[in-house]
Design a protein around this motif. Structure first.
Motif, PDB file in Angstrom:
ATOM      1  N   VAL A   1      -0.083  -5.883 -10.362  1.00 15.00           N
ATOM      2  CA  VAL A   1       0.518  -6.915  -9.511  1.00 15.00           C
ATOM      3  C   VAL A   1       0.177  -6.640  -8.045  1.00 15.00           C
ATOM      4  CG1 VAL A   1       2.716  -7.850  -8.672  1.00 15.00           C
ATOM      5  CG2 VAL A   1       2.342  -7.528 -11.130  1.00 15.00           C
ATOM      6  N   ALA A   2       0.276  -5.369  -7.646  1.00 16.28           N
ATOM      7  CA  ALA A   2      -0.070  -5.017  -6.264  1.00 16.28           C
ATOM      8  C   ALA A   2      -1.542  -5.303  -5.983  1.00 16.28           C
ATOM      9  CB  ALA A   2       0.252  -3.543  -5.996  1.00 16.28           C
ATOM     10  N   ALA A   3      -2.414  -4.983  -6.936  1.00 14.60           N
ATOM     11  CA  ALA A   3      -3.849  -5.243  -6.737  1.00 14.60           C
ATOM     12  C   ALA A   3      -4.114  -6.736  -6.587  1.00 14.60           C
ATOM     13  CB  ALA A   3      -4.653  -4.667  -7.901  1.00 14.60           C
ATOM     14  N   LEU A   4      -3.457  -7.547  -7.408  1.00 19.16           N
ATOM     15  CA  LEU A   4      -3.627  -9.007  -7.292  1.00 19.16           C
ATOM     16  C   LEU A   4      -3.112  -9.509  -5.946  1.00 19.16           C
ATOM     17  CD1 LEU A   4      -2.687 -10.201 -10.897  1.00 19.16           C
ATOM     18  CD2 LEU A   4      -4.958 -10.195  -9.811  1.00 19.16           C
ATOM     19  N   ALA A   5      -1.990  -8.960  -5.509  1.00 20.19           N
ATOM     20  CA  ALA A   5      -1.467  -9.344  -4.193  1.00 20.19           C
ATOM     21  C   ALA A   5      -2.461  -8.923  -3.110  1.00 20.19           C
ATOM     22  CB  ALA A   5      -0.108  -8.718  -3.951  1.00 20.19           C
ATOM     23  N   GLY A   6      -3.084  -7.761  -3.289  1.00 18.94           N
ATOM     24  CA  GLY A   6      -4.087  -7.312  -2.339  1.00 18.94           C
ATOM     25  C   GLY A   6      -5.275  -8.251  -2.261  1.00 18.94           C
ATOM     26  N   VAL A   7      -5.691  -8.756  -3.409  1.00  9.91           N
ATOM     27  CA  VAL A   7      -6.778  -9.749  -3.414  1.00  9.91           C
ATOM     28  C   VAL A   7      -6.324 -10.996  -2.673  1.00  9.91           C
ATOM     29  CG1 VAL A   7      -8.150 -11.267  -4.891  1.00  9.91           C
ATOM     30  CG2 VAL A   7      -7.855  -8.863  -5.519  1.00  9.91           C
TER      31      VAL A   7
ATOM     32  N   ILE B   1      -8.064  -3.921   1.652  1.00 13.70           N
ATOM     33  CA  ILE B   1      -8.753  -3.246   0.545  1.00 13.70           C
ATOM     34  C   ILE B   1      -7.905  -2.105   0.011  1.00 13.70           C
ATOM     35  CG2 ILE B   1     -10.773  -1.827  -0.024  1.00 13.70           C
ATOM     36  CD1 ILE B   1     -12.410  -3.681   1.808  1.00 13.70           C
ATOM     37  N   SER B   2      -7.139  -1.445   0.880  1.00 16.57           N
ATOM     38  CA  SER B   2      -6.297  -0.348   0.414  1.00 16.57           C
ATOM     39  C   SER B   2      -5.278  -0.821  -0.615  1.00 16.57           C
ATOM     40  CB  SER B   2      -5.580   0.338   1.591  1.00 16.57           C
ATOM     41  OG  SER B   2      -4.497  -0.438   2.087  1.00 16.57           O
ATOM     42  N   VAL B   3      -4.749  -2.027  -0.421  1.00 17.25           N
ATOM     43  CA  VAL B   3      -3.777  -2.568  -1.374  1.00 17.25           C
ATOM     44  C   VAL B   3      -4.463  -2.781  -2.726  1.00 17.25           C
ATOM     45  CG1 VAL B   3      -2.203  -4.470  -1.885  1.00 17.25           C
ATOM     46  CG2 VAL B   3      -2.429  -3.657   0.462  1.00 17.25           C
TER      47      VAL B   3
ATOM     48  N   ALA C   1       0.834  -1.207   0.000  1.00 17.13           N
ATOM     49  CA  ALA C   1       0.000   0.000   0.000  1.00 17.13           C
ATOM     50  C   ALA C   1       0.866   1.253   0.000  1.00 17.13           C
ATOM     51  CB  ALA C   1      -0.937  -0.002   1.209  1.00 17.13           C
ATOM     52  N   MET C   2       1.889   1.272   0.822  1.00 10.41           N
ATOM     53  CA  MET C   2       2.703   2.482   0.939  1.00 10.41           C
ATOM     54  C   MET C   2       3.566   2.718  -0.291  1.00 10.41           C
ATOM     55  SD  MET C   2       3.454   2.251   4.981  1.00 10.41           S
ATOM     56  CE  MET C   2       2.083   1.926   6.071  1.00 10.41           C
TER      57      MET C   2
END
Length: 194
Positions: A181-187, A93-95, A44-45
Motif C-alpha cells: 500500500v505504501a509503495a502504491l501511494a509512493g507511485v 522514490i524512497s516511499v 517513508a518514515m
C-alpha cells in the motif's frame, strides 16, 4: 555524530528575537511538525520502522537510528544552503522503494538495510533543513525534526508489532500488504496523483 550534527545546525544563522527562547520553542515545534506535514515523509518514515520490525534484533534500533543520524546531516546541508539535486524525486522514490522492500519481505543484511535508509534519509533531511522557517532556531528546529522522525519510526515499529499480534500465519502477509500500500501511494506521489 550527535555533536557534529548539533555543530552544523548551531552554525546556521538565526534571527534575533525580543523574547528569550522564542526561536528555540518556535524552531522545535516547527521541526517536530515538519515530518508529519507531508504524506511522503510519513509513509517513508513509518516504512523504516516497519522494515526494522521485519528484520528484528539489532535492526530494531540501528535502522531507525541510521535514518535519523543521516537525515540530520542532510538537514545540516539544507540549513547551510547546499543544494541536493532532485531531493523531491528522491523522497518520492524512497516511499516506493521502502514500501516494495517491506512488501517483498525478503530478509536483507543489516548493513544493506542501514545503507538503504541512510541514502534516502539524505533527501528527507535536506528537505527539512532547506524548508526551515525564517526565525526558527536552527538547533531547536533540527532537534524537532529528529524527534518527529523518531516518533514516526516508533509508529512504524508499533504498526509492525501490532500486525504481528494477528498471528504467525497472517502477520507476514499483513506487513507485506502494508508495504505494498505504501509503495502504491509512493507511485501516486511520484506521478502527482497524490
Amino acid at each position: 555524530m550527535t555533536g557534529l550534527v548539533a555543530a552544523v545546525l548551531a552554525a546556521a544563522p538565526t534571527a534575533a528575537f525580543a523574547h528569550t527562547g522564542a526561536a528555540e520553542t518556535s524552531g522545535f515545534m516547527h521541526g517536530l511538525a515538519h515530518p508529519v506535514g507531508g504524506l511522503d515523509h510519513v509513509l517513508a518514515m513509518v516504512m523504516v520502522g516497519v522494515l526494522a520490525f521485519q528484520l528484528g534484533g539489532r535492526a530494531l534500533w540501528l535502522v531507525p537510528a541510521t535514518f535519523v543520524a543521516v537525515m540530520a546531516l542532510g538537514g545540516g546541508l539544507g540549513v547551510a544552503g547546499f543544494t541536493v539535486p532532485f531531493f523531491e524525486l528522491g523522497i518520492a522514490i524512497s516511499v516506493v522503494v521502502l514500501g516494495v522492500t517491506v512488501a517483498l519481505g525478503a530478509p536483507a543484511p543489516l548493513a544493506t538495510a542501514m545503507g538503504l535508509v541512510g541514502f534516502f534519509a539524505i533527501f528527507h533531511g535536506y528537505a527539512h533543513g532547506a524548508e526551515m522557517p525564517a526565525g526558527a532556531g536552527g538547533v531547536a528546529y533540527g532537534l524537532g525534526f529528529m524527534a518527529g522522525t523518531a516518533l514516526l519510526h516508533i509508529a512504524g515499529l508499533g504498526l509492525g508489532y501490532g500486525i504481528g499480534r494477528i498471528g504467525a500465519r497472517y502477520a507476514p502477509l499483513a506487513v507485506q500488504a502494508t508495504g505494498g500500500v505504501a509503495a502504491l501511494a509512493g507511485v501516486g506521489i511520484l506521478t502527482g496523483a497524490l
